[in-house]
Design a protein around this motif. Structure first.
Motif, PDB file in Angstrom:
ATOM      1  N   SER A  24      -7.652 -15.771  39.810  1.00 34.68           N
ATOM      2  CA  SER A  24      -7.078 -15.297  38.427  1.00 34.68           C
ATOM      3  C   SER A  24      -7.476 -14.142  38.084  1.00 34.68           C
ATOM      4  CB  SER A  24      -7.823 -16.544  37.263  1.00 34.68           C
ATOM      5  OG  SER A  24      -7.309 -17.870  37.803  1.00 34.68           O
ATOM      6  N   ALA A  25      -8.880 -13.598  38.523  1.00 34.28           N
ATOM      7  CA  ALA A  25      -9.365 -12.412  38.058  1.00 34.28           C
ATOM      8  C   ALA A  25      -8.456 -11.297  38.778  1.00 34.28           C
ATOM      9  CB  ALA A  25     -10.672 -12.089  38.314  1.00 34.28           C
ATOM     10  N   LEU A  26      -8.112 -11.550  39.908  1.00 40.10           N
ATOM     11  CA  LEU A  26      -7.643 -10.685  40.844  1.00 40.10           C
ATOM     12  C   LEU A  26      -5.927 -10.526  40.293  1.00 40.10           C
ATOM     13  CD1 LEU A  26      -8.885 -11.396  44.450  1.00 40.10           C
ATOM     14  CD2 LEU A  26      -9.337  -9.318  43.065  1.00 40.10           C
ATOM     15  N   SER A  27      -5.166 -11.753  39.996  1.00 33.46           N
ATOM     16  CA  SER A  27      -3.989 -11.641  39.434  1.00 33.46           C
ATOM     17  C   SER A  27      -3.838 -10.758  38.023  1.00 33.46           C
ATOM     18  CB  SER A  27      -3.746 -13.292  39.421  1.00 33.46           C
ATOM     19  OG  SER A  27      -3.445 -13.702  40.651  1.00 33.46           O
ATOM     20  N   PHE A  28      -4.956 -11.203  37.381  1.00 32.09           N
ATOM     21  CA  PHE A  28      -4.865 -10.477  36.025  1.00 32.09           C
ATOM     22  C   PHE A  28      -5.145  -8.964  36.314  1.00 32.09           C
ATOM     23  CE2 PHE A  28      -7.606  -8.115  33.121  1.00 32.09           C
ATOM     24  CZ  PHE A  28      -6.586  -8.119  31.944  1.00 32.09           C
ATOM     25  N   ALA A  29      -5.850  -8.509  37.160  1.00 32.41           N
ATOM     26  CA  ALA A  29      -6.019  -7.185  37.396  1.00 32.41           C
ATOM     27  C   ALA A  29      -4.762  -6.271  38.056  1.00 32.41           C
ATOM     28  CB  ALA A  29      -7.052  -7.007  38.241  1.00 32.41           C
ATOM     29  N   TRP A  30      -4.198  -7.197  38.756  1.00 33.68           N
ATOM     30  CA  TRP A  30      -3.025  -6.602  39.551  1.00 33.68           C
ATOM     31  C   TRP A  30      -1.854  -6.530  38.353  1.00 33.68           C
ATOM     32  CZ3 TRP A  30       1.918  -9.099  40.503  1.00 33.68           C
ATOM     33  CH2 TRP A  30       2.834  -8.174  41.132  1.00 33.68           C
ATOM     34  N   PRO A  80      14.495 -18.154  41.990  1.00 35.01           N
ATOM     35  CA  PRO A  80      13.815 -18.932  42.793  1.00 35.01           C
ATOM     36  C   PRO A  80      12.731 -19.409  41.843  1.00 35.01           C
ATOM     37  CG  PRO A  80      14.231 -16.788  43.994  1.00 35.01           C
ATOM     38  CD  PRO A  80      14.912 -16.924  42.321  1.00 35.01           C
ATOM     39  N   ALA A  81      12.298 -18.742  41.011  1.00 38.89           N
ATOM     40  CA  ALA A  81      11.097 -19.425  40.062  1.00 38.89           C
ATOM     41  C   ALA A  81      11.797 -20.858  39.410  1.00 38.89           C
ATOM     42  CB  ALA A  81      10.616 -18.321  39.238  1.00 38.89           C
ATOM     43  N   LEU A  82      13.154 -20.601  38.924  1.00 33.38           N
ATOM     44  CA  LEU A  82      13.632 -21.797  38.127  1.00 33.38           C
ATOM     45  C   LEU A  82      13.535 -23.104  39.188  1.00 33.38           C
ATOM     46  CD1 LEU A  82      15.451 -23.403  36.392  1.00 33.38           C
ATOM     47  CD2 LEU A  82      17.364 -22.083  37.035  1.00 33.38           C
ATOM     48  N   VAL A  83      13.929 -22.698  40.531  1.00 35.61           N
ATOM     49  CA  VAL A  83      14.168 -23.744  41.495  1.00 35.61           C
ATOM     50  C   VAL A  83      12.577 -24.302  41.616  1.00 35.61           C
ATOM     51  CG1 VAL A  83      14.616 -24.517  43.872  1.00 35.61           C
ATOM     52  CG2 VAL A  83      16.121 -22.975  42.519  1.00 35.61           C
ATOM     53  N   ALA A  84      11.623 -23.466  41.390  1.00 37.22           N
ATOM     54  CA  ALA A  84      10.231 -23.789  41.889  1.00 37.22           C
ATOM     55  C   ALA A  84       9.898 -24.900  40.838  1.00 37.22           C
ATOM     56  CB  ALA A  84       9.295 -22.692  42.241  1.00 37.22           C
ATOM     57  N   ALA A  85      10.164 -24.393  39.581  1.00 34.42           N
ATOM     58  CA  ALA A  85       9.728 -25.137  38.456  1.00 34.42           C
ATOM     59  C   ALA A  85      10.246 -26.499  38.428  1.00 34.42           C
ATOM     60  CB  ALA A  85       9.940 -24.526  37.175  1.00 34.42           C
ATOM     61  N   ALA A  86      11.623 -26.545  38.822  1.00 40.45           N
ATOM     62  CA  ALA A  86      12.270 -27.887  38.720  1.00 40.45           C
ATOM     63  C   ALA A  86      12.022 -28.648  39.958  1.00 40.45           C
ATOM     64  CB  ALA A  86      13.949 -27.473  38.828  1.00 40.45           C
ATOM     65  N   SER A 138       9.221 -12.955  44.246  1.00 42.46           N
ATOM     66  CA  SER A 138       8.177 -13.730  44.770  1.00 42.46           C
ATOM     67  C   SER A 138       6.975 -13.751  43.742  1.00 42.46           C
ATOM     68  CB  SER A 138       7.714 -12.845  46.351  1.00 42.46           C
ATOM     69  OG  SER A 138       7.513 -11.399  45.669  1.00 42.46           O
ATOM     70  N   SER A 139       7.073 -12.737  42.817  1.00 40.01           N
ATOM     71  CA  SER A 139       5.831 -12.771  41.938  1.00 40.01           C
ATOM     72  C   SER A 139       6.008 -13.891  40.914  1.00 40.01           C
ATOM     73  CB  SER A 139       5.762 -11.389  41.103  1.00 40.01           C
ATOM     74  OG  SER A 139       5.326 -10.343  41.996  1.00 40.01           O
ATOM     75  N   TYR A 140       7.193 -14.044  40.448  1.00 37.36           N
ATOM     76  CA  TYR A 140       7.431 -15.084  39.575  1.00 37.36           C
ATOM     77  C   TYR A 140       7.341 -16.410  40.079  1.00 37.36           C
ATOM     78  CZ  TYR A 140       9.344 -12.008  35.779  1.00 37.36           C
ATOM     79  OH  TYR A 140       9.416 -11.179  34.829  1.00 37.36           O
ATOM     80  N   VAL A 141       7.847 -16.567  41.420  1.00 39.39           N
ATOM     81  CA  VAL A 141       7.578 -17.960  42.208  1.00 39.39           C
ATOM     82  C   VAL A 141       5.935 -18.131  42.166  1.00 39.39           C
ATOM     83  CG1 VAL A 141       7.739 -19.089  44.349  1.00 39.39           C
ATOM     84  CG2 VAL A 141       9.646 -17.913  43.464  1.00 39.39           C
ATOM     85  N   LEU A 142       5.244 -17.320  42.779  1.00 39.22           N
ATOM     86  CA  LEU A 142       3.876 -17.322  42.830  1.00 39.22           C
ATOM     87  C   LEU A 142       3.037 -18.025  41.410  1.00 39.22           C
ATOM     88  CD1 LEU A 142       2.669 -14.624  45.325  1.00 39.22           C
ATOM     89  CD2 LEU A 142       2.665 -17.193  45.707  1.00 39.22           C
ATOM     90  N   ILE A 143       3.552 -17.215  40.397  1.00 37.08           N
ATOM     91  CA  ILE A 143       2.909 -17.597  38.998  1.00 37.08           C
ATOM     92  C   ILE A 143       3.264 -18.931  38.517  1.00 37.08           C
ATOM     93  CG2 ILE A 143       3.187 -16.907  36.537  1.00 37.08           C
ATOM     94  CD1 ILE A 143       3.337 -13.985  37.255  1.00 37.08           C
ATOM     95  N   THR A 144       4.697 -19.000  38.986  1.00 33.64           N
ATOM     96  CA  THR A 144       5.148 -20.601  38.570  1.00 33.64           C
ATOM     97  C   THR A 144       4.351 -21.520  39.248  1.00 33.64           C
ATOM     98  OG1 THR A 144       7.344 -19.751  37.769  1.00 33.64           O
ATOM     99  CG2 THR A 144       6.951 -22.083  38.352  1.00 33.64           C
ATOM    100  N   VAL A 145       4.303 -21.447  40.671  1.00 28.03           N
ATOM    101  CA  VAL A 145       3.513 -22.433  41.393  1.00 28.03           C
ATOM    102  C   VAL A 145       2.074 -22.528  41.158  1.00 28.03           C
ATOM    103  CG1 VAL A 145       2.980 -22.818  43.737  1.00 28.03           C
ATOM    104  CG2 VAL A 145       5.335 -22.348  43.184  1.00 28.03           C
ATOM    105  N   GLY A 146       1.461 -21.320  41.038  1.00 32.42           N
ATOM    106  CA  GLY A 146      -0.006 -21.229  40.591  1.00 32.42           C
ATOM    107  C   GLY A 146      -0.270 -22.079  39.305  1.00 32.42           C
ATOM    108  N   MET A 147       0.498 -21.819  38.395  1.00 30.70           N
ATOM    109  CA  MET A 147       0.259 -22.365  36.927  1.00 30.70           C
ATOM    110  C   MET A 147       0.270 -24.108  37.137  1.00 30.70           C
ATOM    111  SD  MET A 147       2.304 -20.293  33.885  1.00 30.70           S
ATOM    112  CE  MET A 147       1.898 -18.585  33.434  1.00 30.70           C
ATOM    113  N   ILE A 148       1.304 -24.455  37.986  1.00 37.87           N
ATOM    114  CA  ILE A 148       1.503 -25.889  37.988  1.00 37.87           C
ATOM    115  C   ILE A 148       0.304 -26.544  39.001  1.00 37.87           C
ATOM    116  CG2 ILE A 148       3.102 -27.566  39.104  1.00 37.87           C
ATOM    117  CD1 ILE A 148       5.392 -25.947  38.312  1.00 37.87           C
ATOM    118  N   ALA A 236      -5.019 -16.120  32.574  1.00 42.83           N
ATOM    119  CA  ALA A 236      -5.074 -14.758  33.053  1.00 42.83           C
ATOM    120  C   ALA A 236      -3.684 -13.973  33.078  1.00 42.83           C
ATOM    121  CB  ALA A 236      -5.926 -14.861  34.470  1.00 42.83           C
ATOM    122  N   MET A 237      -2.834 -15.037  33.413  1.00 43.93           N
ATOM    123  CA  MET A 237      -1.344 -14.753  33.665  1.00 43.93           C
ATOM    124  C   MET A 237      -0.880 -14.323  32.320  1.00 43.93           C
ATOM    125  SD  MET A 237      -0.317 -14.267  36.992  1.00 43.93           S
ATOM    126  CE  MET A 237      -2.004 -13.667  36.883  1.00 43.93           C
TER     127      MET A 237
END
Length: 275
Positions: A24-30, A80-86, A138-148, A236-237
């Protein structure tokens, strides 16, 4: 001071393993570093701040890399992020309980809105590098999957003493509605065709107070996710996104000031009367 912050965090956040805290800290920093880059004029290669050309040794201009039409690129970024969330609803155990279901649902609504805006609201006249579209996607997919997933890890932990689930849903609803409304106002600045590249000073809504009210409401939406999930990763996100969009808002206000001599000084970058 630190003790107070730790007590506050313990009251509103699920505990997280050390590896998730570090991620989370690394993701925030990036994400926050992208906001610093925006302030320095180093913009991501899309939108009005960027021109996808380089000067060759012979002095002739040529495309730097493979480009996609902006509409196709933005669909690639969001779909892709929409598909990942659904898809989370179809994965056994991925969304256990009401909180997880509401988070995945809110993420799906967020990206569905973006896809529909790309198709029916936004007007495009430029291009985007394929690599940039893939990076954003890819960033949105990672954020979506990471939150879930971060909320999935907390599924069997005691709930935080302060329940922010329903206030979070309200904040998310305000954020997505305000963001859509101001995107709609921006779309009305262009004429009836996508080849119109003339920019105008936005009017209506909160545009009389800040340069980027759509970013302000987008930040609200991300903090809505954080309040719904109450996980360190989601917070963090949300914080990193706020830092990035703050930097981009400052760049946008600076751009308006450079293009329009009559751009009002009273208009702030992101927060009315403050910033």
């Amino acid at each position: 001071m630190w003790s107070l912050l730790l007590l506050l965090a313990a009251a509103v956040l699920y505990p997280a393993p050390a590896w998730l805290m570090a991620m989370s800290a690394l993701s925030f920093a990036w994400v926050a570093s992208l906001g610093v880059s925006e302030l320095r004029g180093q913009h991501m290669p899309y939108s009005k701040f960027w021109h996808a050309i380089v000067v060759s040794g012979s002095g002739q201009k040529k495309r730097a890399e493979r480009l996609l039409p902006s509409r196709a690129a933005m669909l690639m970024a969001y779909t892709p992020a929409l598909v990942a969330a659904a898809a989370a609803f179809a994965v056994p155990g991925a969304v256990e309980g009401l909180r997880a279901q509401l988070l995945a649902g809110a993420l799906a609504v967020h990206f569905l809105k973006r896809v529909l805006e790309v198709l029916f609201i936004h007007r495009y006249s430029g291009s985007m590098p394929l690599n940039t579209a893939l990076l954003i996607s890819s960033s949105y997919v990672l954020i979506t999957v990471g939150m879930i997933y971060s909320l999935h890890l907390a599924a069997r932990l005691p709930d935080p003493p302060v329940n922010l689930l329903y206030p979070g849903m309200l904040v998310f609803a305000i954020g997505i509605a305000g963001n859509f409304y101001h995107h709609y106002l921006l779309s009305k600045l262009r004429k009836g065709n996508n080849d119109d590249k003339e920019y105008k000073i936005p009017k209506g809504g909160l545009f009389g107070l800040v340069a980027c009210p759509h970013y302000l409401f987008e930040i609200a939406g991300f903090f809505g996710f954080a309040m719904i999930s109450q996980t360190v990763y989601a917070l963090a996100m949300a914080s990193g996104s706020a830092a990035y969009l703050a930097g981009r808002s400052c760049s946008t206000r600076r751009w308006y000031k450079s293009k329009f001599e009559d751009y009002p000084d009273r208009i702030k970058a992101l927060v009315p009367y403050i910033f």
